[in-house]
Design a protein around this motif. Structure first.
Motif, PDB file in Angstrom:
ATOM      1  N   GLY A 138       0.784  -1.224   0.000  1.00 49.39           N
ATOM      2  CA  GLY A 138       0.000   0.000   0.000  1.00 49.39           C
ATOM      3  C   GLY A 138       0.815   1.272   0.000  1.00 49.39           C
ATOM      4  N   ASP A 139       2.098   1.176   0.323  1.00 44.90           N
ATOM      5  CA  ASP A 139       2.958   2.366   0.327  1.00 44.90           C
ATOM      6  C   ASP A 139       3.488   2.714  -1.066  1.00 44.90           C
ATOM      7  N   ALA A 140       3.492   1.751  -1.978  1.00 41.21           N
ATOM      8  CA  ALA A 140       4.198   1.918  -3.246  1.00 41.21           C
ATOM      9  C   ALA A 140       3.683   3.103  -4.057  1.00 41.21           C
ATOM     10  N   VAL A 141       2.391   3.148  -4.295  1.00 47.36           N
ATOM     11  CA  VAL A 141       1.830   4.203  -5.138  1.00 47.36           C
ATOM     12  C   VAL A 141       1.940   5.577  -4.484  1.00 47.36           C
ATOM     13  N   PRO A 142       1.595   5.737  -3.185  1.00 50.35           N
ATOM     14  CA  PRO A 142       1.750   7.059  -2.577  1.00 50.35           C
ATOM     15  C   PRO A 142       3.196   7.568  -2.575  1.00 50.35           C
ATOM     16  N   VAL A 143       4.153   6.674  -2.340  1.00 51.09           N
ATOM     17  CA  VAL A 143       5.564   7.086  -2.363  1.00 51.09           C
ATOM     18  C   VAL A 143       5.962   7.509  -3.770  1.00 51.09           C
ATOM     19  N   ALA A 144       5.583   6.723  -4.760  1.00 49.52           N
ATOM     20  CA  ALA A 144       5.912   7.067  -6.145  1.00 49.52           C
ATOM     21  C   ALA A 144       5.296   8.400  -6.543  1.00 49.52           C
ATOM     22  N   ARG A 145       4.050   8.607  -6.172  1.00 51.40           N
ATOM     23  CA  ARG A 145       3.403   9.880  -6.496  1.00 51.40           C
ATOM     24  C   ARG A 145       4.108  11.052  -5.818  1.00 51.40           C
ATOM     25  N   ALA A 146       4.538  10.850  -4.573  1.00 53.13           N
ATOM     26  CA  ALA A 146       5.241  11.907  -3.853  1.00 53.13           C
ATOM     27  C   ALA A 146       6.568  12.244  -4.534  1.00 53.13           C
ATOM     28  N   LEU A 147       7.280  11.222  -4.988  1.00 51.28           N
ATOM     29  CA  LEU A 147       8.557  11.449  -5.670  1.00 51.28           C
ATOM     30  C   LEU A 147       8.364  12.142  -7.007  1.00 51.28           C
ATOM     31  N   VAL A 148       7.365  11.706  -7.763  1.00 50.90           N
ATOM     32  CA  VAL A 148       7.078  12.338  -9.058  1.00 50.90           C
ATOM     33  C   VAL A 148       6.675  13.791  -8.857  1.00 50.90           C
ATOM     34  N   GLU A 149       5.868  14.049  -7.849  1.00 51.62           N
ATOM     35  CA  GLU A 149       5.462  15.428  -7.573  1.00 51.62           C
ATOM     36  C   GLU A 149       6.670  16.301  -7.243  1.00 51.62           C
ATOM     37  N   SER A 182       3.621   0.994 -11.971  1.00 51.33           N
ATOM     38  CA  SER A 182       3.566   1.066 -13.439  1.00 51.33           C
ATOM     39  C   SER A 182       2.143   1.275 -13.943  1.00 51.33           C
ATOM     40  N   GLU A 183       1.170   0.760 -13.197  1.00 54.51           N
ATOM     41  CA  GLU A 183      -0.225   0.880 -13.601  1.00 54.51           C
ATOM     42  C   GLU A 183      -0.863   2.185 -13.133  1.00 54.51           C
ATOM     43  N   ASP A 184      -0.540   2.626 -11.915  1.00 57.87           N
ATOM     44  CA  ASP A 184      -1.278   3.714 -11.276  1.00 57.87           C
ATOM     45  C   ASP A 184      -0.548   5.047 -11.234  1.00 57.87           C
ATOM     46  N   VAL A 185       0.733   5.063 -11.588  1.00 56.75           N
ATOM     47  CA  VAL A 185       1.486   6.323 -11.596  1.00 56.75           C
ATOM     48  C   VAL A 185       2.109   6.470 -12.981  1.00 56.75           C
ATOM     49  N   PRO A 186       1.324   6.905 -13.953  1.00 51.87           N
ATOM     50  CA  PRO A 186       1.794   6.906 -15.344  1.00 51.87           C
ATOM     51  C   PRO A 186       3.002   7.803 -15.599  1.00 51.87           C
ATOM     52  N   ASP A 187       3.207   8.810 -14.778  1.00 54.94           N
ATOM     53  CA  ASP A 187       4.356   9.695 -14.988  1.00 54.94           C
ATOM     54  C   ASP A 187       5.652   9.113 -14.437  1.00 54.94           C
ATOM     55  N   ALA A 188       5.554   8.049 -13.658  1.00 54.64           N
ATOM     56  CA  ALA A 188       6.748   7.433 -13.083  1.00 54.64           C
ATOM     57  C   ALA A 188       7.425   6.508 -14.092  1.00 54.64           C
ATOM     58  N   ILE A 189       8.740   6.438 -13.991  1.00 52.90           N
ATOM     59  CA  ILE A 189       9.531   5.467 -14.754  1.00 52.90           C
ATOM     60  C   ILE A 189      10.089   4.495 -13.728  1.00 52.90           C
ATOM     61  N   VAL A 190       9.387   3.399 -13.547  1.00 47.73           N
ATOM     62  CA  VAL A 190       9.740   2.487 -12.450  1.00 47.73           C
ATOM     63  C   VAL A 190      10.714   1.420 -12.929  1.00 47.73           C
ATOM     64  N   GLY A 191      11.781   1.248 -12.158  1.00 43.24           N
ATOM     65  CA  GLY A 191      12.761   0.221 -12.452  1.00 43.24           C
ATOM     66  C   GLY A 191      12.822  -0.791 -11.335  1.00 43.24           C
TER      67      GLY A 191
END
Length: 212
Positions: A27-38, A61-70
């Motif tokens: 559950g932390d993955a998407v909020p953290v990714a969104r915070a980093l992208v922001e 990869s599915e929920d944060v389209p602006d992220a480039i996840v590796g």
């Protein structure tokens, strides 16, 4: 053999700091990714060090389209295939083996492998790899060691990771053979556990001010 640098270099050159994440709770993955992208950091490495890692990569990869996840800490071909299937856009490994080379050759997803010693660097170059991870950066010799590699290995560009912090990041990025750095300080465990995503965004914004 080739590293597919046309896919990898834009990611490495796109930002000076690539956050290295250990996601323990999905559950932390998407909020953290969104915070980093922001905060301006779109390229994100999620390490395969927890049971939640592959699902976390898929969720981002599915929920944060602006992220480039590796995907990081990839140790073998099966993990490479699984990470690609989860949606990873680049693969990071602490070393380089024949199995990883074969997996990378069969994939459109580029590999950033690790190398430390001169022999390892020469082996990577023989296989067509010029962009390399240097891990663990501080423990393996630090800034002086990486700087000393610039002359005999002028064609190699490094992404050092391990022991790099906000306090010494700028010194690493001054090196002529460093293209970017990886760091966990941008999204530390204590902030993830606390759900303080605004603080992570602020750390990301500060990281974007660092330049290679």
């Amino acid at each position: 053999m080739s590293q597919k640098t046309e896919r990898l270099l834009p990611i490495l050159l796109g930002q000076s700091v690539i956050p290295v994440l250990v996601i323990e709770r999905l559950g932390d993955a998407v909020p953290v990714a969104r915070a980093l992208v922001e905060g301006g950091l779109k390229a994100i490495e999620i390490t395969l060090r927890t049971p939640a890692a592959l699902d976390a990569i898929h969720a981002v990869s599915e929920d944060v389209p602006d992220a480039i996840v590796g995907a990081g800490t990839i140790l073998n071909g099966d993990q490479y295939v699984s990470a690609e299937g989860a949606g990873a856009k680049f693969i990071v490994s602490p070393g380089l083996t024949g199995e990883l080379i074969d997996a990378a050759e069969d994939s459109d997803v580029p590999l950033l492998p690790g190398a430390i010693t001169p022999s390892e660097l020469m082996g990577a170059l023989e296989e067509g790899y010029q962009c390399l991870k240097f891990f663990p950066a501080t423990a393996a010799g630090g800034i002086d060691f990486v700087k000393s590699l610039a002359s005999p290995f002028a064609e190699v560009k490094f992404c050092p990771t391990g022991g790099i912090s906000q306090n010494n990041a700028a010194d690493w990025l001054k090196l002529p053979n460093v293209v970017c750095i990886g760091g966990s300080w941008v999204a530390p465990k204590k902030l993830i556990d606390a759900g303080d995503f605004k603080a992570i965004t602020e750390l990301a914004r500060n990281a974007t001010k660092l330049t290679a």
